[in-house]
Design a protein around this motif. Structure first.
Motif, short mmCIF file in Angstrom:
data_model
loop_
_atom_site.label_atom_id
_atom_site.label_comp_id
_atom_site.label_asym_id
_atom_site.label_seq_id
_atom_site.Cartn_x
_atom_site.Cartn_y
_atom_site.Cartn_z
N LEU A 88 11.17 6.22 -19.00
CA LEU A 88 11.18 4.78 -19.23
C LEU A 88 9.74 4.26 -19.17
CD1 LEU A 88 14.22 3.87 -16.98
CD2 LEU A 88 14.12 3.55 -19.47
N HIS A 146 16.83 3.67 -24.33
CA HIS A 146 16.28 2.98 -23.16
C HIS A 146 17.42 2.53 -22.24
CE1 HIS A 146 14.43 -0.25 -20.77
NE2 HIS A 146 13.30 0.41 -20.94
N SER A 150 18.00 3.73 -18.46
CA SER A 150 18.04 2.70 -17.42
C SER A 150 19.27 2.85 -16.55
CB SER A 150 17.99 1.31 -18.05
OG SER A 150 16.76 1.08 -18.72
#
Length: 208
Positions: A88, A146, A150
């Protein structure tokens, strides 16, 4: 959607896998947390020399055993050939020493890593000097990947995963879902615990 349904109906998929109901990303996160290898084929294919989370094999990078399992099951690469981490973008300061000025989104820059990276991302670092060919995952550039990373971080505290291309070593990266069945699952000895294909998640049928 039609390609995903055709994949689900493929004889090799029907014989060896079962579709998991519910949120496919949640199933993927649980699989990664449990140290499964997951093949990802969703969205548009990457353009360029690297797989960046759309046509990838991903694994829990904190598990050093992932290297041998991927090599034995799929890649057949020499042990010293390192994999790479998808991290990330907001976690880069935790894992990378002296962030470079270049674009880190395409897995083309190698850099030194921190002690935290050597703990959380050990399987995705070079085994000799702990350098990493980092793939920085930005929400704007790759929103689905993403979001997956996450949610993996929320579940495990880990800010990245091991990422390698969805192919047999020496063969082209697979483009369409059916190619996973025809070119990967058809190879004797290949065992991939999870498949994230489009908006569906499949797990090995012989698992509870």
């Amino acid at each position: 959607a039609a390609e995903v349904e055709a994949f689900a109906a493929h004889p090799l998929v029907r014989a060896r896998y079962r579709a998991v109901p519910g949120d496919p990303v949640e199933s993927t996160v649980k699989a990664l947390a449990g140290r499964d290898i997951v093949a990802v084929c969703r969205g548009r294919m990457e353009f360029g020399p690297r797989s960046l989370g759309h046509r990838s094999l991903i694994a829990n990078a904190s598990d050093p055993g992932a290297i041998a399992r991927i090599n034995e099951a799929v890649k057949g690469r020499d042990f010293w050939m390192p994999f790479a981490p998808s991290i990330l973008a907001e976690e880069l300061p935790r894992y990378v020493e002296r962030l470079p000025s270049g674009d880190m989104r395409y897995m083309t820059l190698a850099m030194n890593t921190t002690d935290a990276a050597r703990r959380d991302l050990a399987a995705a670092l070079h085994p000799y000097d702990h350098t990493a060919r980092v793939h920085a995952v930005e929400a704007a550039a790759s929103p689905e990947y993403h979001a997956l990373l996450s949610r993996f971080r929320a579940a495990t505290g880990l800010g990245g995963v091991l990422n390698t291309s969805l192919n047999i070593h020496g063969k082209p990266i697979m483009m369409k879902p059916r190619e996973i069945a025809d070119e990967l699952l058809a190879v004797p000895g290949v065992r991939i615990e999870g498949l994230l294909v489009g908006d569906r998640y499949f797990t090995l049928a012989d698992r509870s």
